[in-house]
Design a protein around this motif. Structure first.
Motif, mmCIF file in Angstrom:
data_model
loop_
_atom_site.group_PDB
_atom_site.id
_atom_site.type_symbol
_atom_site.label_atom_id
_atom_site.label_comp_id
_atom_site.label_asym_id
_atom_site.label_seq_id
_atom_site.Cartn_x
_atom_site.Cartn_y
_atom_site.Cartn_z
ATOM 1 N N LYS A 206 11.381 -5.518 -17.633
ATOM 2 C CA LYS A 206 11.780 -4.228 -17.052
ATOM 3 C C LYS A 206 10.566 -3.370 -16.727
ATOM 4 C CE LYS A 206 16.452 -3.611 -18.892
ATOM 5 N NZ LYS A 206 17.330 -2.749 -19.717
ATOM 6 N N ILE A 207 9.601 -3.364 -17.647
ATOM 7 C CA ILE A 207 8.384 -2.577 -17.409
ATOM 8 C C ILE A 207 7.644 -3.098 -16.183
ATOM 9 C CG2 ILE A 207 6.111 -1.996 -18.343
ATOM 10 C CD1 ILE A 207 7.396 -1.968 -21.121
ATOM 11 N N LEU A 208 7.505 -4.426 -16.083
ATOM 12 C CA LEU A 208 6.831 -5.018 -14.921
ATOM 13 C C LEU A 208 7.584 -4.712 -13.630
ATOM 14 C CD1 LEU A 208 5.779 -8.515 -16.336
ATOM 15 C CD2 LEU A 208 4.275 -6.594 -15.775
ATOM 16 N N LEU A 209 8.926 -4.752 -13.715
ATOM 17 C CA LEU A 209 9.740 -4.461 -12.532
ATOM 18 C C LEU A 209 9.534 -3.027 -12.074
ATOM 19 C CD1 LEU A 209 11.959 -5.282 -10.515
ATOM 20 C CD2 LEU A 209 13.646 -4.578 -12.225
ATOM 21 N N TYR A 210 9.573 -2.074 -13.027
ATOM 22 C CA TYR A 210 9.408 -0.670 -12.679
ATOM 23 C C TYR A 210 8.004 -0.379 -12.155
ATOM 24 C CZ TYR A 210 13.886 0.311 -14.932
ATOM 25 O OH TYR A 210 15.215 0.341 -15.245
ATOM 26 N N VAL A 211 6.992 -1.021 -12.766
ATOM 27 C CA VAL A 211 5.617 -0.824 -12.306
ATOM 28 C C VAL A 211 5.455 -1.355 -10.885
ATOM 29 C CG1 VAL A 211 3.225 -1.537 -12.656
ATOM 30 C CG2 VAL A 211 4.596 -0.810 -14.605
ATOM 31 N N THR A 212 6.013 -2.543 -10.628
ATOM 32 C CA THR A 212 5.923 -3.141 -9.288
ATOM 33 C C THR A 212 6.633 -2.279 -8.254
ATOM 34 O OG1 THR A 212 5.886 -5.355 -10.277
ATOM 35 C CG2 THR A 212 6.398 -5.201 -7.919
ATOM 36 N N SER B 22 7.324 0.921 -8.443
ATOM 37 C CA SER B 22 6.588 2.185 -8.266
ATOM 38 C C SER B 22 5.370 1.987 -7.380
ATOM 39 C CB SER B 22 6.156 2.731 -9.631
ATOM 40 O OG SER B 22 7.268 2.992 -10.451
ATOM 41 N N PHE B 23 4.685 0.866 -7.569
ATOM 42 C CA PHE B 23 3.502 0.560 -6.761
ATOM 43 C C PHE B 23 3.890 0.389 -5.292
ATOM 44 C CE2 PHE B 23 0.641 -2.681 -4.915
ATOM 45 C CZ PHE B 23 -0.549 -1.978 -4.978
ATOM 46 N N LEU B 24 4.976 -0.337 -5.045
ATOM 47 C CA LEU B 24 5.435 -0.535 -3.665
ATOM 48 C C LEU B 24 5.896 0.781 -3.045
ATOM 49 C CD1 LEU B 24 7.454 -3.876 -4.053
ATOM 50 C CD2 LEU B 24 5.237 -3.574 -2.948
ATOM 51 N N ALA B 25 6.552 1.631 -3.852
ATOM 52 C CA ALA B 25 7.005 2.933 -3.340
ATOM 53 C C ALA B 25 5.825 3.782 -2.902
ATOM 54 C CB ALA B 25 7.813 3.656 -4.415
ATOM 55 N N VAL B 26 4.759 3.756 -3.691
ATOM 56 C CA VAL B 26 3.559 4.527 -3.347
ATOM 57 C C VAL B 26 2.951 4.010 -2.044
ATOM 58 C CG1 VAL B 26 1.192 5.041 -4.042
ATOM 59 C CG2 VAL B 26 3.044 5.207 -5.712
ATOM 60 N N ILE B 27 2.905 2.685 -1.893
ATOM 61 C CA ILE B 27 2.348 2.088 -0.668
ATOM 62 C C ILE B 27 3.163 2.511 0.550
ATOM 63 C CG2 ILE B 27 1.997 -0.085 0.566
ATOM 64 C CD1 ILE B 27 1.184 -1.346 -2.070
ATOM 65 N N PHE B 28 4.497 2.448 0.432
ATOM 66 C CA PHE B 28 5.355 2.817 1.557
ATOM 67 C C PHE B 28 5.281 4.301 1.867
ATOM 68 C CE2 PHE B 28 7.712 -1.194 0.482
ATOM 69 C CZ PHE B 28 7.512 -1.815 1.705
ATOM 70 N N LEU B 29 4.961 5.118 0.865
ATOM 71 C CA LEU B 29 4.873 6.558 1.078
ATOM 72 C C LEU B 29 3.541 6.988 1.684
ATOM 73 C CD1 LEU B 29 6.565 8.009 -2.141
ATOM 74 C CD2 LEU B 29 7.391 8.223 0.209
#
Length: 287
Positions: free
Chosen positions: A12-18, A20-27
């Motif tokens: 779950k932690i890895l999923l949320y980190v991944t 969040s990272f993708l969300a930042v890239i798209f933003l």
């Protein structure tokens, strides 16, 4: 039990980190566009290769006010008129589209009539037809009806939507029939059942279709370009293209105009995202 919970927690932690990272890239592009709309052209290109591209300008770096680019953009072209045209265009399609497509989806889900599955297959098959391939005959029809440079010509051809009909049909297949049967016993007509019971309890799918239609048609370019060639009827996407072709090109003002064009899509998704997720989750479970 604790040993089993640790791998699950780690996943779950890895999923949320991944995510969040993708969300930042798209933003990143969105943040860069908004920040650039507050800067002058010189500062935009100067900050391009550093983290300052994603940060607002310092007060001493602003020539005038922070919103100077927005003011100038509205003064150079009639952005307000373009935005209003787009709102009328998209909201008109949404309002009439929700009525027509929901009733069609309900009929396909509930009524028994000859060739029902055949007509459903025909409707779904239209999804593979590129819209550009029918623009010429569609334009000839609109022209002969005298709808060129009118809201009617913009809106009417896109009221019926195959994807929306399919979403409504799938949602209504899961709708409890007991509620409809109880309403019939109480003497409610079929049209009354639809508008008094089905519609109020189907907010998720209505919100989903509204968001899909809004995003699709807010970004329309080719059809408004063909049908609405008068400046007073230009939509925001056509207006942006016209704005960018006006010399001299001021990139800060361009970014301001693009930001203004993006705000409605962000707002409608933010306020309706809960229903959007629910609507997608409830469709596609039955044939």
């Amino acid at each position: 039990m604790k040993a089993m919970k640790k791998p699950v927690l780690t996943k779950k932690i890895l999923l949320y980190v991944t995510m969040s990272f993708l969300a930042v890239i798209f933003l990143f592009p969105l943040v860069w566009m908004v920040m650039s709309s507050l800067k002058g052209d010189v500062q935009i290109f100067r900050d391009m290769t550093s983290i300052k591209a994603f940060l607002p300008p310092m007060p001493n770096e602003v020539d005038g006010s922070y919103f100077q680019n927005y003011i100038m953009a509205f003064e150079r072209v009639n952005l307000f008129r373009y935005i209003m045209n787009s709102l009328i265009y998209t909201i008109g399609i949404i309002i009439f589209g929700l009525i027509v497509n929901s009733m069609a989806g309900y009929a396909l889900a509930r009524f028994q009539f000859p060739l029902r599955n055949f007509w459903l297959a025909v409707i779904i098959a239209t999804l593979i037809i590129p819209p550009e391939s029918i623009f010429l005959p569609l334009y000839v029809l609109v022209f002969n009806l005298g709808w060129v440079n009118t809201y009617t010509g913009l809106i009417v051809p896109f009221i019926a939507n195959a994807f929306a009909i399919f979403l409504f049909r799938q949602f209504f297949l899961d709708f409890p029939r007991e509620l409809e049967e109880a309403a019939k016993i109480d003497g409610c007509s079929q049209i009354g059942i639809f508008f008094r019971i089905i519609v109020p309890l189907s907010k998720p799918v209505f919100a989903t279709v509204a968001i899909v239609l809004f995003i699709n048609h807010w970004n329309d370019f080719l059809w408004p370009l063909v049908v609405a060639n008068d400046d007073s009827m230009r939509t925001i996407q056509i207006g942006l293209q016209y704005f960018m072709n006006q010399p001299p090109i001021q990139w800060g003002q361009v970014m301001a105009a693009l930001t203004v064009a993006t705000v409605p899509m962000l707002l409608i998704f933010i306020f309706l995202q809960r229903y959007y997720v629910q609507g997608l989750a409830h469709t596609g479970s039955k044939n």
